[in-house]
Write a protein that holds these residues in place. Structure first.
Motif, PDB file in Angstrom:
ATOM      1  N   MET A  15     -29.249  24.998  31.471  1.00  0.00           N
ATOM      2  CA  MET A  15     -27.844  24.671  31.297  1.00  0.00           C
ATOM      3  C   MET A  15     -27.721  23.151  31.285  1.00  0.00           C
ATOM      4  N   GLY A  16     -26.933  22.644  30.358  1.00  0.00           N
ATOM      5  CA  GLY A  16     -26.757  21.204  30.258  1.00  0.00           C
ATOM      6  C   GLY A  16     -27.767  20.522  29.351  1.00  0.00           C
ATOM      7  N   ALA A  17     -28.739  21.283  28.825  1.00  0.00           N
ATOM      8  CA  ALA A  17     -29.751  20.684  27.945  1.00  0.00           C
ATOM      9  C   ALA A  17     -29.182  20.363  26.568  1.00  0.00           C
ATOM     10  N   GLY A  18     -28.087  21.024  26.195  1.00  0.00           N
ATOM     11  CA  GLY A  18     -27.462  20.757  24.906  1.00  0.00           C
ATOM     12  C   GLY A  18     -27.733  21.803  23.852  1.00  0.00           C
ATOM     13  N   LYS A  19     -28.104  23.009  24.276  1.00  0.00           N
ATOM     14  CA  LYS A  19     -28.456  24.053  23.307  1.00  0.00           C
ATOM     15  C   LYS A  19     -27.333  24.322  22.312  1.00  0.00           C
ATOM     16  N   THR A  20     -26.106  24.376  22.798  1.00  0.00           N
ATOM     17  CA  THR A  20     -24.975  24.667  21.912  1.00  0.00           C
ATOM     18  C   THR A  20     -24.625  23.454  21.050  1.00  0.00           C
ATOM     19  N   ALA A  21     -24.434  22.309  21.658  1.00  0.00           N
ATOM     20  CA  ALA A  21     -24.019  21.117  20.905  1.00  0.00           C
ATOM     21  C   ALA A  21     -25.082  20.708  19.886  1.00  0.00           C
ATOM     22  N   GLU A  28     -25.393  22.571  11.156  1.00  0.00           N
ATOM     23  CA  GLU A  28     -24.567  21.856  10.171  1.00  0.00           C
ATOM     24  C   GLU A  28     -25.452  21.058   9.218  1.00  0.00           C
ATOM     25  N   GLU A  29     -26.436  20.368   9.777  1.00  0.00           N
ATOM     26  CA  GLU A  29     -27.338  19.548   8.958  1.00  0.00           C
ATOM     27  C   GLU A  29     -28.128  20.413   7.968  1.00  0.00           C
ATOM     28  N   LEU A  30     -28.542  21.595   8.389  1.00  0.00           N
ATOM     29  CA  LEU A  30     -29.333  22.489   7.533  1.00  0.00           C
ATOM     30  C   LEU A  30     -28.468  23.441   6.712  1.00  0.00           C
ATOM     31  N   SER A 161     -26.460  13.770  17.643  1.00  0.00           N
ATOM     32  CA  SER A 161     -27.021  13.557  16.311  1.00  0.00           C
ATOM     33  C   SER A 161     -28.491  13.137  16.383  1.00  0.00           C
ATOM     34  N   ASP A 162     -28.826  12.248  17.331  1.00  0.00           N
ATOM     35  CA  ASP A 162     -30.228  11.832  17.519  1.00  0.00           C
ATOM     36  C   ASP A 162     -31.099  13.044  17.850  1.00  0.00           C
ATOM     37  N   MET A 163     -30.607  13.873  18.762  1.00  0.00           N
ATOM     38  CA  MET A 163     -31.382  15.056  19.178  1.00  0.00           C
ATOM     39  C   MET A 163     -31.530  16.045  18.027  1.00  0.00           C
ATOM     40  N   ALA A 164     -30.460  16.251  17.261  1.00  0.00           N
ATOM     41  CA  ALA A 164     -30.539  17.166  16.116  1.00  0.00           C
ATOM     42  C   ALA A 164     -31.586  16.668  15.125  1.00  0.00           C
ATOM     43  N   GLU A 165     -31.608  15.362  14.897  1.00  0.00           N
ATOM     44  CA  GLU A 165     -32.595  14.777  13.987  1.00  0.00           C
ATOM     45  C   GLU A 165     -34.010  15.002  14.515  1.00  0.00           C
ATOM     46  N   ARG A 166     -34.204  14.851  15.819  1.00  0.00           N
ATOM     47  CA  ARG A 166     -35.523  15.059  16.424  1.00  0.00           C
ATOM     48  C   ARG A 166     -35.951  16.538  16.310  1.00  0.00           C
TER      49      ARG A 166
END
Length: 187
Positions: A15-21, A28-30, A161-166
């Motif tokens: 919880m809090g790791a950002g799985k949803t966000a 969205e990016e894909l 956004s940084d995490m999504a890119e990673r």
């Protein structure tokens, strides 16, 4: 050239790791759907997870969770966020590994605490010492999360956004998961 998702990507972690966000940003990016296994369980049961736990017990909930995750993995590829406890189940890890790819959002304890300490939406942390509870959960769960197919390290200065890119950079290393649409059409 546009990217094509070939397998469902399952976001796992505390919880809090950002799985949803982060999952939403990756989806969205894909340009693929984003689903949340907990939301799907609530929709199917027509009751909140806390109500399911109270009425039917954790075992019943975990069985429904496995059914929902399995069903979602059999549908069109998407980004799927799971509850923090879902990946603890060997059944869930096996079906995710067989039909999708798991991505562990690896956030350290202090980062997680900074994200969850002021929220009252985490039933597991409604204890006399929520940080101690979070610490115990983290210590118990990390060995399970370490079994994920991919791990992406979180840092406090990384944006969503940084995490999504990673995450996407890691997925690109797996041609069975993510490739260019032209490759799909020709091969």
């Amino acid at each position: 050239m546009a990217l094509s998702l070939r397998k469902t990507v399952v976001m796992v972690g505390m919880m809090g790791a950002g799985k949803t966000a982060i999952g939403r940003a990756v989806a969205e990016e894909l340009d693929v759907p984003f689903l949340d296994s907990d939301e799907e369980i609530v929709r199917a049961a027509q009751m909140e997870i806390s109500e399911i736990f109270e009425r039917d017990g954790e075992g019943f909930f975990r069985d429904r969770e496995t059914e929902v995750i399995t069903r979602l993995l059999e549908e069109a590829p998407c980004i799927l966020s799971t509850g923090g406890g879902a990946f603890l189940s060997p059944r869930n890890r096996d079906v995710i590994s067989e039909k999708g790819v798991s991505v562990w959002l690896n956030a350290d304890l202090e980062l997680l605490w900074s994200r969850v300490r002021h929220k009252d939406t985490r039933p597991l942390l409604r204890t006399a010492d929520p940080k101690a509870t979070l610490t115990e959960l983290w210590q118990a769960r990390v060995p399970h999360y370490q079994q994920a197919d991919l791990a992406v390290e979180s840092h406090e200065n990384y944006s969503i956004s940084d995490m999504a890119e990673r995450v996407i950079l890691n997925l690109k290393k797996r041609s069975d998961v993510l490739g260019h649409k032209q490759e799909n059409e020709n091969g």
